[in-house]
Design an enzyme around this catalytic site. Structure first.
Site, PDB file in Angstrom:
ATOM      1  CE  LYS A  83      -3.791   2.093   2.684  1.00  0.00           C
ATOM      2  NZ  LYS A  83      -4.657   1.935   3.869  1.00  0.00           N
ATOM      3  CB  SER A 158      -7.911   3.875   2.862  1.00  0.00           C
ATOM      4  OG  SER A 158      -7.099   3.237   3.849  1.00  0.00           O
ATOM      5  CB  SER A 182      -8.280   0.886   5.652  1.00  0.00           C
ATOM      6  OG  SER A 182      -9.034   2.052   5.492  1.00  0.00           O
TER       7      SER A 182
HETATM    8  N1  GLN Z   1     -13.147   4.451   6.417  1.00  0.00           N
HETATM    9  C1  GLN Z   1     -12.439   4.898   7.566  1.00  0.00           C
HETATM   10  C2  GLN Z   1     -11.983   6.325   7.348  1.00  0.00           C
HETATM   11  O1  GLN Z   1     -12.286   6.863   6.347  1.00  0.00           O
HETATM   12  C3  GLN Z   1     -11.287   4.008   7.875  1.00  0.00           C
HETATM   13  C4  GLN Z   1     -10.082   4.229   7.040  1.00  0.00           C
HETATM   14  C5  GLN Z   1      -8.904   3.411   7.450  1.00  0.00           C
HETATM   15  O2  GLN Z   1      -9.040   2.395   8.141  1.00  0.00           O
HETATM   16  N2  GLN Z   1      -7.715   3.849   7.057  1.00  0.00           N
HETATM   17  O3  GLN Z   1     -11.333   6.892   8.175  1.00  0.00           O
END
Ligand code: GLN
Length: 494
Positions: A83, A158, A182
């Site tokens: 990532k 994400s 994420s």
């Molecule tokens: N969807 C959540 C956010 O937008 C989690 C994102 C994540 O775990 N990096 O913060």
């Protein structure tokens, strides 16, 4: 050497490692095969950076080690991709932001280095939401990613590039990060397996920070067995570089994969079922729970009464920490700097206005607001208190059960664009992943069937602190009697 390398992408991490060890295929051939697949499917949008020279150099080194017979390395010659939140020396790291366009780190993140130390070959960097903020990979400054099961839908976020690349067989496994879901949510949306370990298990050194008290690294792969291999390499103390890394020795999570599930008590939280869950998702999870009963597990009704509160709590704490972490991007030391400005303050303003996308700016504003004098007690402090209560609720539940099961998300992957103008709608869809994140507990997602539009449904397993081996064991046993994790999106066979 294997005569036919054309189906190498069908193999999982464990199988590929065996082929490489037995020298049926070389690491260079393997890397070339996957690089060619990545290029052929570039329109998916999963990869942000490749460096063929660096990849092939690593593969050649793996081949030399294989020839020298280094059987101790678990991932020797296996291609992985990271990532774009993990900093890498050989590849550009952008965190999905214009702010870091073209940025080259002078060092590798600990997780990257630990996987490389086991002989993994880095194929490239994977698209993600800007600074890991999002649930659909539509917040990346470098474009959206398609879901391989239906490219008109989102892959989740994400870590959307990671999940899409693994589901499309562009790479056998990938790293991701999970702050509020994420790893689990994109794994669920793309029909693959992913695990977020206990907070502190994996070093955060070299992970571009979003919300430091929540951020954790973990693997996304097709099976629990492959996740166990990767997670074993990724975890372990890093006391000199991450003061929040736990003083718990690295563990081989593969050792207990085959343990019997007889007598395993699976907690089923009332709040994870019912009106808030789409019918297709609920039906798939119910069927998966029945499979677990056949494997000898018993289902125990439990309650996580503050599940709903995890949304406002997370969306106060995560932006608060983000607003502080992102203050380092000011155009002075690294990253984007505005071309024209009057003075220092003007340079900061223009740099940040140009470099950050809308969602990131929204969170900086929320975070700064909840931390400001007069609002700190009402929002931030209150959120911290409820966070503690959410963690306590889990400890009450774990008196009654060994693992907790439920859906990862209320629905299957939605259509691209559906929630991109409505951030609150996207925040609400995080309801089932946020509680474990706030409590710092390990959680995973495993494929559990298909729902509307023939889209994958993921089942979530949550364990108590340091119970990753138990989660992976429960997931692996399920994968031995189900074939959901072997299903493959039509468009990515060749
Ligand atoms: N969807 C959540 C956010 O937008 C989690 C994102 C994540 O775990 N990096 O913060």
């Amino acid at each position: 050497m294997m005569n036919n390398t054309s189906s190498l992408h069908e193999l999982g991490v464990a199988q590929l490692a065996t082929q490489l060890r037995e020298r049926k295929v070389s690491a260079v051939e393997t890397a070339q095969h996957f690089l060619q697949r990545v290029r052929a499917h570039a329109s998916l949008g999963a990869f942000l950076d490749l460096n063929e020279e660096a990849t092939l150099a690593q593969a050649r080194a793996s081949d030399a080690a294989l020839a020298g017979g280094k059987p101790g390395l678990s991932l020797l010659g296996v291609p992985l991709a990271h990532k774009d939140i993990f900093v890498t020396r050989d590849f550009v790291t952008t965190a999905g932001s214009r702010m870091l366009a073209g940025y080259r780190s002078p060092f590798d993140a600990t997780v990257v280095a630990r996987l490389a130390a086991q002989g993994a070959v880095t194929l490239g960097k994977l698209n993600c939401d800007e600074f890991a903020m999002g649930s659909a990979n539509e917040n990346s400054a470098y474009g959206a990613v398609g879901n391989p099961w239906d490219v008109t839908r989102v892959p989740g976020g994400s870590s959307g590039g990671s999940a899409a690349a693994v589901a499309a067989r562009l790479v056998p496994a990938a790293t991701g990060t999970d702050t509020g879901g994420s790893i689990r949510q994109p794994a669920s949306f793309c029909g693959i397996t992913g695990i977020k370990p206990t907070y502190g298990r994996a070093s955060r050194y070299g992970m571009v920070a979003f919300a430091s008290s929540l951020d954790q690294a973990g693997p996304l792969a097709r099976s629990a067995q492959d996740c166990a291999l990767l997670l074993s390499a990724m975890c372990g103390p890093d006391p000199d570089r991450d003061s929040t890394s736990l003083d718990v020795p690295a563990e081989d999570f593969s050792l207990s994969l085959d343990d019997s599930l007889a007598g395993l008590r699976i907690g089923v939280p009332a709040e994870f079922f019912g009106a808030g869950v789409a019918g297709d998702v609920g039906a798939a999870i119910d069927a998966a729970l029945k499979e677990y009963q056949k494997l000898g597990a018993t289902l125990v009704p439990i309650s996580l009464p503050r599940t709903e509160l995890s949304i406002p709590v997370y969306y106060v704490i995560a932006p608060a920490e983000a607003s502080s972490n992102l203050s380092r991007f000011d155009g002075v030391k690294f990253g984007h700097r505005a071309a024209e400005y009057k003075d220092l303050v003007d340079m900061y303003k223009k740099t940040r206005a140009e470099g950050f996308g809308d969602e990131v700016k929204r969170r900086i504003m929320i975070g700064t607001y909840v931390l400001s004098h007069g609002y700190y007690d009402a929002y931030y402090l209150q959120a911290q208190k409820i966070r503690r209560m959410i963690a306590d609720d889990f400890q009450q539940a774990f008196k009654l059960c060994d693992v907790i099961a439920g859906p990862v998300a209320p629905t299957v992957a939605w259509k691209r664009g559906d929630k991109s103008d409505d951030p609150v709608a996207a925040y609400l869809a995080d309801i089932f992943t946020l509680p474990a994140s706030l409590a710092g507990l390990p959680g995973m997602s495993i494929p559990a069937g298909f729902g509307d539009g023939q889209m994958p449904v993921g089942m979530q397993l949550i364990g108590n602190y340091l119970q990753e081996a138990r989660l992976l064991n429960a997931a692996h046993r399920f994968q031995q009697v189900s074939a959901w994790h072997e299903a493959r999106p039509q468009g990515f066979r060749a």
